[in-house]
Design a protein around this motif. Structure first.
Motif, PDB file in Angstrom:
ATOM      1  N   PHE A 117       1.041  -1.192  -0.034  1.00 41.25           N
ATOM      2  CA  PHE A 117       0.051  -0.143   0.017  1.00 41.25           C
ATOM      3  C   PHE A 117       0.851   1.241  -0.070  1.00 41.25           C
ATOM      4  CE2 PHE A 117      -4.317  -1.578   0.825  1.00 41.25           C
ATOM      5  CZ  PHE A 117      -5.129  -0.234   0.656  1.00 41.25           C
ATOM      6  N   GLY A 118       1.738   1.346   1.031  1.00 45.74           N
ATOM      7  CA  GLY A 118       2.752   2.422   0.901  1.00 45.74           C
ATOM      8  C   GLY A 118       3.424   2.899  -0.130  1.00 45.74           C
ATOM      9  N   GLY A 119       4.222   1.806  -0.591  1.00 45.24           N
ATOM     10  CA  GLY A 119       5.212   1.724  -1.765  1.00 45.24           C
ATOM     11  C   GLY A 119       4.446   2.141  -3.064  1.00 45.24           C
TER      12      GLY A 119
ATOM     13  N   ILE B  61      11.269  -1.906  -5.344  1.00 42.89           N
ATOM     14  CA  ILE B  61      11.711  -3.197  -5.283  1.00 42.89           C
ATOM     15  C   ILE B  61      10.754  -4.138  -4.411  1.00 42.89           C
ATOM     16  CG2 ILE B  61      13.690  -4.586  -4.448  1.00 42.89           C
ATOM     17  CD1 ILE B  61      15.312  -2.255  -4.678  1.00 42.89           C
ATOM     18  N   ASP B  62      10.399  -5.196  -4.809  1.00 44.63           N
ATOM     19  CA  ASP B  62       9.489  -6.196  -3.934  1.00 44.63           C
ATOM     20  C   ASP B  62       9.914  -7.555  -4.291  1.00 44.63           C
ATOM     21  OD1 ASP B  62       6.643  -5.678  -2.397  1.00 44.63           O
ATOM     22  OD2 ASP B  62       7.258  -7.600  -2.768  1.00 44.63           O
ATOM     23  N   LYS B  63       9.859  -8.383  -3.362  1.00 47.34           N
ATOM     24  CA  LYS B  63      10.267  -9.777  -3.602  1.00 47.34           C
ATOM     25  C   LYS B  63       8.967 -10.574  -4.243  1.00 47.34           C
ATOM     26  CE  LYS B  63       9.069 -11.354   1.283  1.00 47.34           C
ATOM     27  NZ  LYS B  63       9.376 -11.482   2.441  1.00 47.34           N
TER      28      LYS B  63
ATOM     29  N   GLY C 257       4.394   3.100   6.697  1.00 41.76           N
ATOM     30  CA  GLY C 257       3.523   2.056   6.614  1.00 41.76           C
ATOM     31  C   GLY C 257       3.542   1.269   7.731  1.00 41.76           C
ATOM     32  N   ASP C 258       3.034   0.059   7.725  1.00 38.04           N
ATOM     33  CA  ASP C 258       3.312  -1.075   8.980  1.00 38.04           C
ATOM     34  C   ASP C 258       4.516  -1.045   9.753  1.00 38.04           C
ATOM     35  OD1 ASP C 258       0.576  -1.371   8.544  1.00 38.04           O
ATOM     36  OD2 ASP C 258       1.097  -3.545   7.835  1.00 38.04           O
ATOM     37  N   VAL C 259       5.609  -0.918   8.783  1.00 38.55           N
ATOM     38  CA  VAL C 259       7.063  -1.117   9.511  1.00 38.55           C
ATOM     39  C   VAL C 259       7.442  -0.050  10.518  1.00 38.55           C
ATOM     40  CG1 VAL C 259       8.366   0.224   7.778  1.00 38.55           C
ATOM     41  CG2 VAL C 259       9.193  -1.831   8.699  1.00 38.55           C
TER      42      VAL C 259
ATOM     43  N   VAL D 279      14.783  -9.506  -3.440  1.00 33.91           N
ATOM     44  CA  VAL D 279      14.668  -9.775  -2.114  1.00 33.91           C
ATOM     45  C   VAL D 279      15.605  -8.888  -1.660  1.00 33.91           C
ATOM     46  CG1 VAL D 279      14.984 -11.337  -0.104  1.00 33.91           C
ATOM     47  CG2 VAL D 279      13.924 -12.269  -2.277  1.00 33.91           C
ATOM     48  N   VAL D 280      15.365  -7.950  -0.689  1.00 35.05           N
ATOM     49  CA  VAL D 280      16.252  -7.042  -0.060  1.00 35.05           C
ATOM     50  C   VAL D 280      16.908  -7.885   0.913  1.00 35.05           C
ATOM     51  CG1 VAL D 280      16.373  -4.905   1.430  1.00 35.05           C
ATOM     52  CG2 VAL D 280      14.610  -5.029  -0.697  1.00 35.05           C
ATOM     53  N   ARG D 281      18.497  -7.715   0.930  1.00 35.59           N
ATOM     54  CA  ARG D 281      19.178  -8.548   1.949  1.00 35.59           C
ATOM     55  C   ARG D 281      19.815  -7.824   2.958  1.00 35.59           C
ATOM     56  NH1 ARG D 281      17.583 -13.775   0.924  1.00 35.59           N
ATOM     57  NH2 ARG D 281      17.880 -14.290  -1.369  1.00 35.59           N
TER      58      ARG D 281
HETATM   59  C1  LIG Z   1      -7.044  -9.882   6.724  1.00 37.18           C
HETATM   60  C2  LIG Z   1      -6.631  -8.725   6.492  1.00 37.18           C
HETATM   61  C3  LIG Z   1      -7.546  -7.332   6.242  1.00 37.18           C
HETATM   62  C4  LIG Z   1      -7.102  -6.297   6.148  1.00 37.18           C
HETATM   63  N1  LIG Z   1      -8.171  -5.268   5.563  1.00 37.18           N
HETATM   64  C5  LIG Z   1      -7.777  -4.016   5.410  1.00 37.18           C
HETATM   65  C6  LIG Z   1      -8.636  -2.993   5.185  1.00 37.18           C
HETATM   66  O1  LIG Z   1      -9.812  -3.384   4.927  1.00 37.18           O
HETATM   67  N2  LIG Z   1      -8.101  -1.786   5.021  1.00 37.18           N
HETATM   68  C7  LIG Z   1      -6.976  -1.444   5.296  1.00 37.18           C
HETATM   69  O2  LIG Z   1      -6.718  -0.310   5.037  1.00 37.18           O
HETATM   70  N3  LIG Z   1      -5.908  -2.296   5.684  1.00 37.18           N
HETATM   71  C8  LIG Z   1      -6.282  -3.716   5.609  1.00 37.18           C
HETATM   72  N4  LIG Z   1      -5.456  -4.495   6.086  1.00 37.18           N
HETATM   73  C9  LIG Z   1      -3.834  -4.239   6.477  1.00 37.18           C
HETATM   74  C10 LIG Z   1      -3.111  -3.976   5.184  1.00 37.18           C
HETATM   75  O3  LIG Z   1      -3.175  -4.952   4.300  1.00 37.18           O
HETATM   76  C11 LIG Z   1      -1.505  -3.608   5.748  1.00 37.18           C
HETATM   77  O4  LIG Z   1      -1.799  -2.757   6.653  1.00 37.18           O
HETATM   78  C12 LIG Z   1      -1.018  -2.802   4.529  1.00 37.18           C
HETATM   79  O5  LIG Z   1      -0.748  -3.604   3.391  1.00 37.18           O
HETATM   80  C13 LIG Z   1       0.281  -2.192   5.059  1.00 37.18           C
HETATM   81  O6  LIG Z   1       1.010  -1.259   3.856  1.00 37.18           O
HETATM   82  P1  LIG Z   1       2.549  -1.419   3.775  1.00 37.18           P
HETATM   83  O7  LIG Z   1       2.851  -0.564   2.546  1.00 37.18           O
HETATM   84  O8  LIG Z   1       2.952  -0.797   5.247  1.00 37.18           O
HETATM   85  O9  LIG Z   1       2.970  -2.943   3.791  1.00 37.18           O
HETATM   86  P2  LIG Z   1       2.530  -4.184   2.758  1.00 37.18           P
HETATM   87  O10 LIG Z   1       1.486  -3.605   1.853  1.00 37.18           O
HETATM   88  O11 LIG Z   1       2.504  -5.383   3.689  1.00 37.18           O
HETATM   89  O12 LIG Z   1       3.820  -4.322   1.676  1.00 37.18           O
HETATM   90  C14 LIG Z   1       5.030  -4.629   2.022  1.00 37.18           C
HETATM   91  C15 LIG Z   1       5.732  -5.187   0.708  1.00 37.18           C
HETATM   92  O13 LIG Z   1       7.160  -5.408   1.074  1.00 37.18           O
HETATM   93  C16 LIG Z   1       7.452  -6.650   0.466  1.00 37.18           C
HETATM   94  N5  LIG Z   1       8.590  -7.248   1.037  1.00 37.18           N
HETATM   95  C17 LIG Z   1       8.644  -7.462   2.642  1.00 37.18           C
HETATM   96  N6  LIG Z   1      10.078  -7.823   2.739  1.00 37.18           N
HETATM   97  C18 LIG Z   1      10.733  -7.770   1.724  1.00 37.18           C
HETATM   98  C19 LIG Z   1      12.204  -8.172   1.342  1.00 37.18           C
HETATM   99  N7  LIG Z   1      13.180  -8.446   2.209  1.00 37.18           N
HETATM  100  N8  LIG Z   1      12.489  -7.898   0.180  1.00 37.18           N
HETATM  101  C20 LIG Z   1      11.679  -7.231  -0.881  1.00 37.18           C
HETATM  102  N9  LIG Z   1      10.338  -7.086  -0.521  1.00 37.18           N
HETATM  103  C21 LIG Z   1      10.004  -7.205   0.795  1.00 37.18           C
HETATM  104  C22 LIG Z   1       6.334  -7.422   0.722  1.00 37.18           C
HETATM  105  O14 LIG Z   1       6.309  -8.429  -0.375  1.00 37.18           O
HETATM  106  C23 LIG Z   1       5.362  -6.608   0.473  1.00 37.18           C
HETATM  107  O15 LIG Z   1       4.727  -6.515  -1.040  1.00 37.18           O
HETATM  108  C24 LIG Z   1      -5.905  -6.107   6.107  1.00 37.18           C
HETATM  109  C25 LIG Z   1      -4.691  -6.944   6.541  1.00 37.18           C
HETATM  110  C26 LIG Z   1      -5.292  -8.241   6.792  1.00 37.18           C
HETATM  111  C27 LIG Z   1      -3.931  -9.360   6.969  1.00 37.18           C
END
Ligand SMILES: Cc1cc2nc3c(=O)[nH]c(=O)nc-3n(C[C@H](O)[C@H](O)[C@H](O)COP(=O)(O)OP(=O)(O)OC[C@H]3O[C@@H](n4cnc5c(N)ncnc54)[C@H](O)[C@@H]3O)c2cc1C
Length: 384
Positions: free
Chosen positions: A12-14, A34-36, A284-286, A77-79
């Motif tokens: 979502f964030g990226g 970059i994504d794995k 985002g979540d991190v 994959v980010v190492r």
């Molecule tokens: C069951 C469920 C229902 C949900 N419903 C909702 C909803 O209705 N509304 C809402 O807003 N949110 C919802 N969420 C939460 C939402 O999915 C996450 O909070 C959101 O995706 C976070 O975005 P992000 O960009 O921080 O991380 P993510 O979307 O998790 O993206 C992180 C990315 O990093 C990549 N990555 C990780 N490690 C590495 C690495 N070492 N090398 C390369 N790539 C890597 C992953 O492949 C991933 O694509 C839900 C989650 C779940 C589990």
């Protein structure tokens, strides 16, 4: 030289950040995303697949569809991350950045809950949710537990949604009478910042005979005895366990020094999302900014970081500050969706307002998803 922005993680964030940078700056910037994984899946789509509302192929959106000026997408994959040098090592090469954005999300620590790996039924990861799609139709009778195993978890409404949707799933198949459903959560109410939303969810539970086990976590499972051990020491039997695994900071982020340990989310400036390293952001979540782990918050954070990068490049002062606001759609079952708008950072304490479940909100949620796919991917790409 073009300004080099390296974005780690195409969630979502990226995706939001990359889109905004491309829209504003086009070819004048060099964004490497970059994504794995090879495709994006919305969090809420995991529930859709597991409860047979959507086939798996319909919710997997391939990154290969992204064609945007100034953007390159790399599957790798980010190492290693070196935040001081703004350098990233991946299994497809090493990259240097002028601005580095860490948007790697939250990882799961299945092994932190004894018995969960053996039992094997969690719905927070893509493989976990997709596997449950085949498990659920085989379930015939007995207790069902939707169980949270750690205090910090994505999308706080999702466990309640799963309890309501498993009710519908069993009812539609004539099995609800032979099952008891319980939801174990670490909060006193389903959505603490919004008493109104919590009340509506608790009323829906009561109507459907779903037991809400509050202020508790599932600490361990004993698959041999089919028993869940809760944090207050009590035990709950189950025939089917639908788990929410312990969440943790991705190991590569801990090793970079951006987070001090696996359960301490990356500290950031609450207004700018910048880490202690200048020009390195965590989105985002991190991050540990204090908002719920949800896509809408990741998106809001990405907007602030995008505005700041655009302002820097144009030699302006960044106007944007992060407000920690977002709207979450809540599946109530029976074909209805409610909505809670939450504000985490602008007042003295988090607050939320509730919109009653309706079919209109079902359509609004659907547009929420399709509009993101349109902006991020230029359509609704699906895996062949
Ligand atoms: C069951 C469920 C229902 C949900 N419903 C909702 C909803 O209705 N509304 C809402 O807003 N949110 C919802 N969420 C939460 C939402 O999915 C996450 O909070 C959101 O995706 C976070 O975005 P992000 O960009 O921080 O991380 P993510 O979307 O998790 O993206 C992180 C990315 O990093 C990549 N990555 C990780 N490690 C590495 C690495 N070492 N090398 C390369 N790539 C890597 C992953 O492949 C991933 O694509 C839900 C989650 C779940 C589990």
């Amino acid at each position: 030289m073009k300004h080099r922005v390296v974005v780690l993680g195409a969630g979502f964030g990226g995706l939001e950040l990359t889109t905004l940078l491309s829209d504003a700056l086009g070819d004048s910037i060099d964004v490497l995303l970059i994504d794995k994984a090879d495709c994006f899946v919305f969090g809420f789509s995991k529930l859709d697949v597991m409860f047979w509302r959507q086939p798996p192929a319909a919710v997997q959106h391939p990154y290969s569809a992204i064609v945007k000026p100034g953007v390159r997408v790399l599957k790798a994959v980010v190492r290693e991350i070196d935040p001081a040098g703004k350098r990233v090592v991946t299994d497809a090469g090493t990259f240097e950045a002028d601005v580095l954005v860490v948007a790697l999300g939250a990882d799961y620590d299945h092994a932190a809950t004894p018995g969960l790996v053996e039992e094997g039924t969690e719905f927070y990861s893509v493989p976990g949710a997709f596997a449950l799609r085949d498990v659920l139709p085989r379930f015939e009778r007995g207790p069902v537990i939707v169980g949270v195993t750690g205090k910090s978890f994505k999308c706080p409404p999702a466990p309640s949604e799963a309890a309501l949707l498993v009710h519908d799933f069993l009812e539609e198949r004539g099995r609800r009478e032979s099952a008891e459903i319980a939801l174990v959560m670490p909060f006193g109410t389903p959505i603490p910042p919004s008493p109104e939303t919590s009340q509506a969810i608790l009323a829906a539970f009561e109507e459907r005979g779903i037991r809400f086990v509050k202020d508790n976590l599932v600490k361990a499972l004993e698959p041999g005895r089919k028993v869940a051990v809760l944090s207050d020491g009590s035990e709950l039997p189950y025939s089917l366990f639908l788990g929410i695994p312990v969440h943790r900071v991705p190991q590569v982020v801990v090793e970079s020094g951006l987070a001090s340990h696996p359960y301490d989310w990356v500290p950031v400036n609450k207004q700018t999302l910048e880490t202690k390293y200048p020009g390195v952001y965590a989105v985002g979540d991190v991050n540990g900014v204090g908002t719920p782990k949800a896509g809408v918050f990741a998106e809001g954070a990405a907007r602030v970081v995008a505005e700041s990068i655009i302002a820097q490049i144009r030699g302006l002062t960044s106007p944007a500050v992060y407000l920690g606001q977002g709207a979450c759609y809540v599946e109530f079952g029976h074909g209805q969706v409610g909505r809670v708008d939450v504000d985490f950072l602008s007042g003295p304490k988090p607050s939320g307002t509730f919109r009653e479940p309706s079919e209109m909100l079902v359509r609004e949620k659907s547009v929420f998803g399709s509009s993101r796919l349109e902006r991020w991917f230029g359509g609704v790409p699906q895996r062949k």
